[in-house]
Design an enzyme around this catalytic site. Structure first.
Site, PDB file in Angstrom:
ATOM      1  N   ASN A   1      -3.764   9.150   5.351  1.00  0.00           N
ATOM      2  CA  ASN A   1      -2.747   8.692   5.247  1.00  0.00           C
ATOM      3  C   ASN A   1      -2.704   8.164   6.964  1.00  0.00           C
ATOM      4  OD1 ASN A   1      -2.000   8.096   3.632  1.00  0.00           O
ATOM      5  ND2 ASN A   1      -0.752   9.655   2.858  1.00  0.00           N
TER       6      ASN A   1
ATOM      7  N   ARG B   1       0.977  -1.124  -0.200  1.00  0.00           N
ATOM      8  CA  ARG B   1      -0.297  -0.130  -0.153  1.00  0.00           C
ATOM      9  C   ARG B   1       0.878   1.232   0.635  1.00  0.00           C
ATOM     10  NH1 ARG B   1      -3.619   2.517   4.618  1.00  0.00           N
ATOM     11  NH2 ARG B   1      -5.602   3.005   2.859  1.00  0.00           N
TER      12      ARG B   1
ATOM     13  N   HIS C   1       0.247   3.788  -2.665  1.00  0.00           N
ATOM     14  CA  HIS C   1      -0.137   6.338  -1.921  1.00  0.00           C
ATOM     15  C   HIS C   1       1.419   7.023  -2.320  1.00  0.00           C
ATOM     16  CE1 HIS C   1      -3.831   5.239   0.942  1.00  0.00           C
ATOM     17  NE2 HIS C   1      -3.452   5.040   0.399  1.00  0.00           N
TER      18      HIS C   1
ATOM     19  N   HIS D   1      -6.469  -5.227  -2.822  1.00  0.00           N
ATOM     20  CA  HIS D   1      -7.438  -5.457  -1.701  1.00  0.00           C
ATOM     21  C   HIS D   1      -7.649  -7.324  -0.912  1.00  0.00           C
ATOM     22  CE1 HIS D   1      -8.776  -1.894  -0.964  1.00  0.00           C
ATOM     23  NE2 HIS D   1      -7.646  -1.272  -0.926  1.00  0.00           N
TER      24      HIS D   1
HETATM   25  C1  HEM Z   1      -8.699   3.488  -5.393  1.00  0.00           C
HETATM   26  C2  HEM Z   1      -9.561   3.098  -4.831  1.00  0.00           C
HETATM   27  C3  HEM Z   1      -8.588   2.233  -3.213  1.00  0.00           C
HETATM   28  C4  HEM Z   1      -9.649   2.676  -1.921  1.00  0.00           C
HETATM   29  C5  HEM Z   1     -10.855   4.434  -2.332  1.00  0.00           C
HETATM   30  C6  HEM Z   1      -8.717   2.476  -1.451  1.00  0.00           C
HETATM   31  C7  HEM Z   1      -8.805   2.192  -0.116  1.00  0.00           C
HETATM   32  C8  HEM Z   1      -8.575   1.523   0.450  1.00  0.00           C
HETATM   33  C9  HEM Z   1      -8.862   1.799   2.549  1.00  0.00           C
HETATM   34  C10 HEM Z   1      -9.553   2.368   3.085  1.00  0.00           C
HETATM   35  C11 HEM Z   1      -7.861   0.849   3.593  1.00  0.00           C
HETATM   36  C12 HEM Z   1      -7.536   0.726   4.986  1.00  0.00           C
HETATM   37  C13 HEM Z   1      -7.156   1.805   5.827  1.00  0.00           C
HETATM   38  C14 HEM Z   1      -7.999   1.744   6.995  1.00  0.00           C
HETATM   39  O1  HEM Z   1      -8.661   1.622   7.240  1.00  0.00           O
HETATM   40  O2  HEM Z   1      -6.668   2.183   8.141  1.00  0.00           O
HETATM   41  C15 HEM Z   1      -7.109   0.088   2.338  1.00  0.00           C
HETATM   42  C16 HEM Z   1      -6.407  -0.869   2.702  1.00  0.00           C
HETATM   43  C17 HEM Z   1      -4.770  -1.201   1.660  1.00  0.00           C
HETATM   44  N1  HEM Z   1      -5.100  -0.760   0.264  1.00  0.00           N
HETATM   45 FE1  HEM Z   1      -6.345   0.196  -0.962  1.00  0.00          FE
HETATM   46  N2  HEM Z   1      -8.294   1.463  -1.685  1.00  0.00           N
HETATM   47  C18 HEM Z   1      -7.478   1.830  -3.232  1.00  0.00           C
HETATM   48  C19 HEM Z   1      -7.032   1.431  -4.271  1.00  0.00           C
HETATM   49  C20 HEM Z   1      -5.268   0.221  -3.794  1.00  0.00           C
HETATM   50  C21 HEM Z   1      -4.449  -0.099  -4.801  1.00  0.00           C
HETATM   51  C22 HEM Z   1      -4.922   0.353  -6.016  1.00  0.00           C
HETATM   52  C23 HEM Z   1      -3.762  -1.003  -3.570  1.00  0.00           C
HETATM   53  C24 HEM Z   1      -2.444  -1.847  -4.079  1.00  0.00           C
HETATM   54  C25 HEM Z   1      -1.569  -1.689  -5.695  1.00  0.00           C
HETATM   55  C26 HEM Z   1      -4.311  -0.702  -2.958  1.00  0.00           C
HETATM   56  C27 HEM Z   1      -3.767  -1.695  -1.339  1.00  0.00           C
HETATM   57  C28 HEM Z   1      -4.561  -1.270  -0.129  1.00  0.00           C
HETATM   58  C29 HEM Z   1      -3.740  -2.200   0.762  1.00  0.00           C
HETATM   59  C30 HEM Z   1      -2.752  -3.550   0.637  1.00  0.00           C
HETATM   60  C31 HEM Z   1      -4.368  -2.118   1.638  1.00  0.00           C
HETATM   61  C32 HEM Z   1      -4.428  -2.845   3.301  1.00  0.00           C
HETATM   62  C33 HEM Z   1      -3.005  -2.815   4.087  1.00  0.00           C
HETATM   63  C34 HEM Z   1      -2.619  -2.940   5.285  1.00  0.00           C
HETATM   64  O3  HEM Z   1      -3.215  -4.448   5.807  1.00  0.00           O
HETATM   65  O4  HEM Z   1      -1.923  -2.424   6.034  1.00  0.00           O
HETATM   66  N3  HEM Z   1      -5.047   0.075  -2.739  1.00  0.00           N
HETATM   67  N4  HEM Z   1      -7.248   0.719   0.882  1.00  0.00           N
END
Ligand code: HEM
Ligand SMILES: *[C@@H]1O[C@H](CO)[C@@H](O)[C@H](O)[C@H]1NC(C)=O
Ligand SMILES: *[C@@H]1O[C@H](CO)[C@@H](O)[C@H](O)[C@H]1NC(C)=O
Length: 328
Positions: free
Chosen positions: A99, A67, A71, A198
């Site tokens: 973030n 992630r 970002h 995800h």
């Molecule tokens: C634009 C669309 C996206 C949205 C709205 C989004 C939103 C989110 C949100 C809200 C979380 C949880 C954060 C939290 O609750 O603290 C998350 C986690 C995550 N996102 Fe996304 N995301 C998007 C696209 C992506 C993309 C393109 C990737 C990677 C190529 C990605 C990788 C991840 C990963 C791996 C996690 C888990 C991180 C962890 O467990 O520490 N996301 N995302």
């Protein structure tokens, strides 16, 4: 052949767009997979062993590191600007809304950077390290590998507003998600494939509360299970986490898409990819049916993302410490 659900006019327009990165202001042509072959032959094994160690200690770390790269790249290109700590005279991206209390893995990046400064001091940028770290993370969690293009340099500044403006919130609907990816020169296939990230990692209750209590396109038994760890009243359990990919949050596989088809997307924005509104539904079906196709498209999308507006030549610098610019 799959039948396409009547696409909205916006997704119809997007359909006609070729899957190419627009590279606005970018110079990705200067990136190459052998960039450090002579200057730092120990690069790949050094990075991989530390990523492996970190994931062995906590599987979620692989997701967190992946992630970090996303970002970074979506805010002014892949230039490590999101690693900069705030200082009394500088406000960076770390405390931007998407973030704050959410991005993690900075200590692992520091550890890798210190190791690099031992084996080849001043050579490898933080931007390139993150590109390699995210590839290794995906592979170690069971996903595909790919050749990482290298030669990026690190930013010397950034802004919190840029992070807030470029990273979509989980409350976004499909059309907003599509626009967001388009604004970054990425196409619909990149969006769905990349969102498959995800398949690993966790989200906080504060980001899915409204969905599990108030939405109708959700599997009710799934909603019930999620509610047990995420109280309905704001301020209670906001930081409690659940897997983004129900029952499979530590392996990089295609179950995320199978879950979307069962209305088990955790975030509102996740389920938007499969809500009967457009072309993304058929991509979700394709990836749910074929893990190989998902892996192939995911790897291609990661390479496209890594090409976004890299700093090359004499732009930027090779940071000594990923948390601050060299002249701070
Ligand atoms: C634009 C669309 C996206 C949205 C709205 C989004 C939103 C989110 C949100 C809200 C979380 C949880 C954060 C939290 O609750 O603290 C998350 C986690 C995550 N996102 Fe996304 N995301 C998007 C696209 C992506 C993309 C393109 C990737 C990677 C190529 C990605 C990788 C991840 C990963 C791996 C996690 C888990 C991180 C962890 O467990 O520490 N996301 N995302
Ligand atoms: C669900 O919607 C109702 C009506 O809009 C609202 O009052 C309530 O706060 C919402 N609950 C959650 C958990 O979002
Ligand atoms: C969530 O965690 C952050 C720090 O990690 C803390 O500042 C915040 O108060 C916590 N929120 C709740 C509701 O517990």
């Amino acid at each position: 052949m799959q039948k396409m659900a009547s696409p909205s006019s916006l997704s119809k327009a997007v359909l006609t767009l070729a899957c190419v990165v627009l590279l606005i202001g970018g110079t990705s042509a200067q990136l190459s997979i052998s960039y450090y072959a002579e200057s730092c032959p120990k690069l790949f094994p050094t990075v991989k062993s530390i990523v492996q160690e970190a994931i062995a200690e906590e599987a979620r770390m692989g997701a967190s590191l992946l992630r970090l790269f996303f970002h970074d790249c979506f805010v002014n290109g892949c230039d490590r600007s999101n690693l900069l700590d705030d200082t009394p005279t500088f406000t960076g991206e770390k405390n931007a809304i998407p973030n704050k209390n959410s991005l993690r893995g900075f200590d692992v990046v520091d550890k890798i950077k210190s190791a690099m400064e031992e084996v080849c001091p001043g050579i490898v940028s933080c931007a390139d390290l993150l590109a390699i770290i995210s590839r290794d993370s995906v592979e170690i969690l069971g996903g595909p590998g790919w050749d990482v293009k290298l030669g990026r340099r690190d930013a010397t500044t950034t802004s919190q507003a840029a992070a807030n403006n470029n990273l979509a919130p989980p409350t976004d609907n499909l059309n907003a998600l599509i626009s967001n990816f388009q604004n970054h020169g990425l196409c619909l296939k990149d969006l769905v494939a990349q969102y498959g990230a995800h398949t690993v990692g966790q989200a906080r209750c504060i980001n899915f509360r409204a969905r599990i209590y108030n939405e109708s396109n959700i599997d009710s038994s799934f909603a019930h299970v999620m509610q047990s760890n995420c109280p309905s009243v704001t301020g209670n359990g906001d930081n409690n986490t659940d897997g983004l990919d129900y029952q499979s949050a530590t392996s990089f596989d295609n179950t995320y898409f199978l879950n979307l088809m069962k209305k088990r997307g955790l975030l509102h924005s996740d389920q938007q990819l499969f809500n009967g509104a457009g072309y993304t539904d058929s991509l979700v079906r394709t990836y749910a049916k074929s893990q190989d196709t998902f892996f192939k498209d995911f790897a291609a999308a990661m390479i496209n993302m890594g090409d976004m507006k890299p700093l090359t030549g004499s732009n930027g610098e090779i940071r000594k410490n990923c948390r601050r610019v060299n002249n701070y």
